[in-house]
Design a protein around this motif. Sequence first.
Motif, PDB file in Angstrom:
ATOM      1  N   MET A   1      66.119  52.870  67.490  1.00  0.00           N
ATOM      2  CA  MET A   1      66.171  51.929  66.393  1.00  0.00           C
ATOM      3  C   MET A   1      65.178  52.326  65.305  1.00  0.00           C
ATOM      4  O   MET A   1      64.083  52.778  65.618  1.00  0.00           O
ATOM      5  N   SER A   2      65.597  52.106  64.101  1.00  0.00           N
ATOM      6  CA  SER A   2      64.698  52.422  62.996  1.00  0.00           C
ATOM      7  C   SER A   2      63.856  51.199  62.637  1.00  0.00           C
ATOM      8  O   SER A   2      64.238  50.062  62.900  1.00  0.00           O
ATOM      9  N   LYS A   3      62.741  51.467  62.045  1.00  0.00           N
ATOM     10  CA  LYS A   3      61.853  50.388  61.628  1.00  0.00           C
ATOM     11  C   LYS A   3      62.431  49.707  60.384  1.00  0.00           C
ATOM     12  O   LYS A   3      63.015  50.373  59.526  1.00  0.00           O
ATOM     13  N   PRO A   4      62.287  48.405  60.289  1.00  0.00           N
ATOM     14  CA  PRO A   4      62.785  47.722  59.088  1.00  0.00           C
ATOM     15  C   PRO A   4      61.973  48.140  57.862  1.00  0.00           C
ATOM     16  O   PRO A   4      60.796  48.485  57.965  1.00  0.00           O
ATOM     17  N   HIS A   5      62.643  48.133  56.720  1.00  0.00           N
ATOM     18  CA  HIS A   5      61.941  48.466  55.481  1.00  0.00           C
ATOM     19  C   HIS A   5      61.011  47.322  55.124  1.00  0.00           C
ATOM     20  O   HIS A   5      61.382  46.160  55.184  1.00  0.00           O
ATOM     21  N   ARG A   6      59.828  47.669  54.755  1.00  0.00           N
ATOM     22  CA  ARG A   6      58.844  46.664  54.403  1.00  0.00           C
ATOM     23  C   ARG A   6      58.420  46.854  52.958  1.00  0.00           C
ATOM     24  O   ARG A   6      58.292  47.978  52.488  1.00  0.00           O
ATOM     25  N   LYS A   7      58.215  45.763  52.319  1.00  0.00           N
ATOM     26  CA  LYS A   7      57.716  45.795  50.938  1.00  0.00           C
ATOM     27  C   LYS A   7      56.210  45.591  50.998  1.00  0.00           C
ATOM     28  O   LYS A   7      55.726  44.614  51.565  1.00  0.00           O
ATOM     29  N   ARG A   8      55.477  46.529  50.462  1.00  0.00           N
ATOM     30  CA  ARG A   8      54.031  46.427  50.447  1.00  0.00           C
ATOM     31  C   ARG A   8      53.578  46.331  48.991  1.00  0.00           C
ATOM     32  O   ARG A   8      53.959  47.149  48.156  1.00  0.00           O
ATOM     33  N   LEU A   9      52.770  45.326  48.709  1.00  0.00           N
ATOM     34  CA  LEU A   9      52.243  45.130  47.360  1.00  0.00           C
ATOM     35  C   LEU A   9      50.775  45.508  47.323  1.00  0.00           C
ATOM     36  O   LEU A   9      50.005  45.084  48.181  1.00  0.00           O
ATOM     37  N   LYS A  10      50.431  46.288  46.366  1.00  0.00           N
ATOM     38  CA  LYS A  10      49.032  46.610  46.161  1.00  0.00           C
ATOM     39  C   LYS A  10      48.509  45.618  45.129  1.00  0.00           C
ATOM     40  O   LYS A  10      49.022  45.539  44.008  1.00  0.00           O
ATOM     41  N   LEU A  11      47.525  44.828  45.502  1.00  0.00           N
ATOM     42  CA  LEU A  11      47.037  43.727  44.678  1.00  0.00           C
ATOM     43  C   LEU A  11      46.644  44.180  43.275  1.00  0.00           C
ATOM     44  O   LEU A  11      47.009  43.545  42.285  1.00  0.00           O
ATOM     45  N   GLU A  12      45.941  45.265  43.166  1.00  0.00           N
ATOM     46  CA  GLU A  12      45.508  45.742  41.850  1.00  0.00           C
ATOM     47  C   GLU A  12      46.699  46.131  40.972  1.00  0.00           C
ATOM     48  O   GLU A  12      46.695  45.907  39.774  1.00  0.00           O
ATOM     49  N   THR A  13      47.741  46.687  41.582  1.00  0.00           N
ATOM     50  CA  THR A  13      48.945  47.058  40.826  1.00  0.00           C
ATOM     51  C   THR A  13      49.656  45.814  40.311  1.00  0.00           C
ATOM     52  O   THR A  13      50.082  45.757  39.156  1.00  0.00           O
ATOM     53  N   VAL A  14      49.762  44.801  41.170  1.00  0.00           N
ATOM     54  CA  VAL A  14      50.404  43.544  40.777  1.00  0.00           C
ATOM     55  C   VAL A  14      49.629  42.893  39.630  1.00  0.00           C
ATOM     56  O   VAL A  14      50.216  42.416  38.661  1.00  0.00           O
ATOM     57  N   ARG A  15      48.317  42.886  39.732  1.00  0.00           N
ATOM     58  CA  ARG A  15      47.484  42.301  38.669  1.00  0.00           C
ATOM     59  C   ARG A  15      47.630  43.065  37.360  1.00  0.00           C
ATOM     60  O   ARG A  15      47.695  42.477  36.291  1.00  0.00           O
ATOM     61  N   ALA A  16      47.686  44.365  37.442  1.00  0.00           N
ATOM     62  CA  ALA A  16      47.857  45.181  36.237  1.00  0.00           C
ATOM     63  C   ALA A  16      49.210  44.902  35.584  1.00  0.00           C
ATOM     64  O   ALA A  16      49.308  44.814  34.357  1.00  0.00           O
ATOM     65  N   GLN A  17      50.233  44.741  36.384  1.00  0.00           N
ATOM     66  CA  GLN A  17      51.563  44.430  35.848  1.00  0.00           C
ATOM     67  C   GLN A  17      51.571  43.054  35.184  1.00  0.00           C
ATOM     68  O   GLN A  17      52.184  42.864  34.136  1.00  0.00           O
ATOM     69  N   ARG A  18      50.873  42.091  35.778  1.00  0.00           N
ATOM     70  CA  ARG A  18      50.785  40.752  35.200  1.00  0.00           C
ATOM     71  C   ARG A  18      50.052  40.792  33.863  1.00  0.00           C
ATOM     72  O   ARG A  18      50.457  40.142  32.901  1.00  0.00           O
ATOM     73  N   MET A  19      48.982  41.571  33.802  1.00  0.00           N
ATOM     74  CA  MET A  19      48.223  41.707  32.552  1.00  0.00           C
ATOM     75  C   MET A  19      49.106  42.303  31.463  1.00  0.00           C
ATOM     76  O   MET A  19      49.090  41.852  30.323  1.00  0.00           O
ATOM     77  N   GLU A  20      49.874  43.311  31.829  1.00  0.00           N
ATOM     78  CA  GLU A  20      50.747  43.969  30.869  1.00  0.00           C
ATOM     79  C   GLU A  20      51.838  43.015  30.382  1.00  0.00           C
ATOM     80  O   GLU A  20      52.171  42.989  29.199  1.00  0.00           O
ATOM     81  N   ALA A  21      52.365  42.209  31.274  1.00  0.00           N
ATOM     82  CA  ALA A  21      53.461  41.302  30.924  1.00  0.00           C
ATOM     83  C   ALA A  21      52.991  40.088  30.126  1.00  0.00           C
ATOM     84  O   ALA A  21      53.684  39.625  29.228  1.00  0.00           O
ATOM     85  N   HIS A  22      51.806  39.580  30.433  1.00  0.00           N
ATOM     86  CA  HIS A  22      51.370  38.316  29.832  1.00  0.00           C
ATOM     87  C   HIS A  22      50.191  38.445  28.881  1.00  0.00           C
ATOM     88  O   HIS A  22      49.743  37.447  28.334  1.00  0.00           O
ATOM     89  N   GLY A  23      49.670  39.616  28.696  1.00  0.00           N
ATOM     90  CA  GLY A  23      48.547  39.785  27.785  1.00  0.00           C
ATOM     91  C   GLY A  23      47.232  39.426  28.443  1.00  0.00           C
ATOM     92  O   GLY A  23      47.060  39.550  29.642  1.00  0.00           O
ATOM     93  N   ASP A  24      46.316  38.954  27.651  1.00  0.00           N
ATOM     94  CA  ASP A  24      44.966  38.661  28.102  1.00  0.00           C
ATOM     95  C   ASP A  24      44.953  37.606  29.198  1.00  0.00           C
ATOM     96  O   ASP A  24      45.825  36.757  29.283  1.00  0.00           O
ATOM     97  N   LYS A  25      43.938  37.649  30.031  1.00  0.00           N
ATOM     98  CA  LYS A  25      43.823  36.650  31.081  1.00  0.00           C
ATOM     99  C   LYS A  25      42.961  35.466  30.664  1.00  0.00           C
ATOM    100  O   LYS A  25      42.693  34.579  31.449  1.00  0.00           O
ATOM    101  N   TYR A  26      42.573  35.414  29.384  1.00  0.00           N
ATOM    102  CA  TYR A  26      41.731  34.329  28.882  1.00  0.00           C
ATOM    103  C   TYR A  26      42.346  33.651  27.660  1.00  0.00           C
ATOM    104  O   TYR A  26      43.088  34.264  26.907  1.00  0.00           O
ATOM    105  N   VAL A  27      41.994  32.386  27.491  1.00  0.00           N
ATOM    106  CA  VAL A  27      42.280  31.633  26.273  1.00  0.00           C
ATOM    107  C   VAL A  27      40.922  31.336  25.651  1.00  0.00           C
ATOM    108  O   VAL A  27      40.015  30.856  26.340  1.00  0.00           O
ATOM    109  N   GLU A  28      40.760  31.652  24.376  1.00  0.00           N
ATOM    110  CA  GLU A  28      39.490  31.409  23.699  1.00  0.00           C
ATOM    111  C   GLU A  28      39.624  30.246  22.735  1.00  0.00           C
ATOM    112  O   GLU A  28      40.598  30.156  21.989  1.00  0.00           O
ATOM    113  N   VAL A  29      38.635  29.345  22.763  1.00  0.00           N
ATOM    114  CA  VAL A  29      38.597  28.195  21.871  1.00  0.00           C
ATOM    115  C   VAL A  29      37.327  28.305  21.032  1.00  0.00           C
ATOM    116  O   VAL A  29      36.224  28.370  21.572  1.00  0.00           O
TER     117      VAL A  29
END
Length: 133
Positions: A1-29
């Motif tokens: 039997m083969s091993k099931p495919h697993r999705k592995r997320l690298k936290l830093e990669t996910v955060r970088a993608q979020r930054m790219e998609a949504h811009g800055d992580k801060y709101v300035e007042v």
Amino acid sequence: MSKPHRKRLKLETVRAQRMEAHGDKYVEVEFEDDEGEEHVVRFLRQSWWPLPLMKQLSGLESLANADHDLEDAEVSSFLDRALSVLRVVSHDKSLFDQLHGQLTVADFNDIMELVTGDDENGAEAGKSPSSSE
């Protein structure tokens, strides 16, 4: 039997993608103090809040959205807790305290909308989305 495919997320990669998609992580007042000196308070956007902090606020949102009437104490508690969370996610607590003394309900709602929103609603730094400039 083969091993099931697993999705592995690298936290830093996910955060970088979020930054790219949504811009800055801060709101300035930006605001002026009593002497007319300008200050900037920076708030961490909700998508970057630690889970324990999010948990603290999520129970309050369900109270506010419920169809039943809220007691004055519950509304005050919600507002106090929401302000406490904003203070926690601000980069400078003493500047937040100065800003807090000047906030109106509409100001508070606008800041919360920006901090808890998914994107910047097309607003550029220093400009309002309703600005014609």
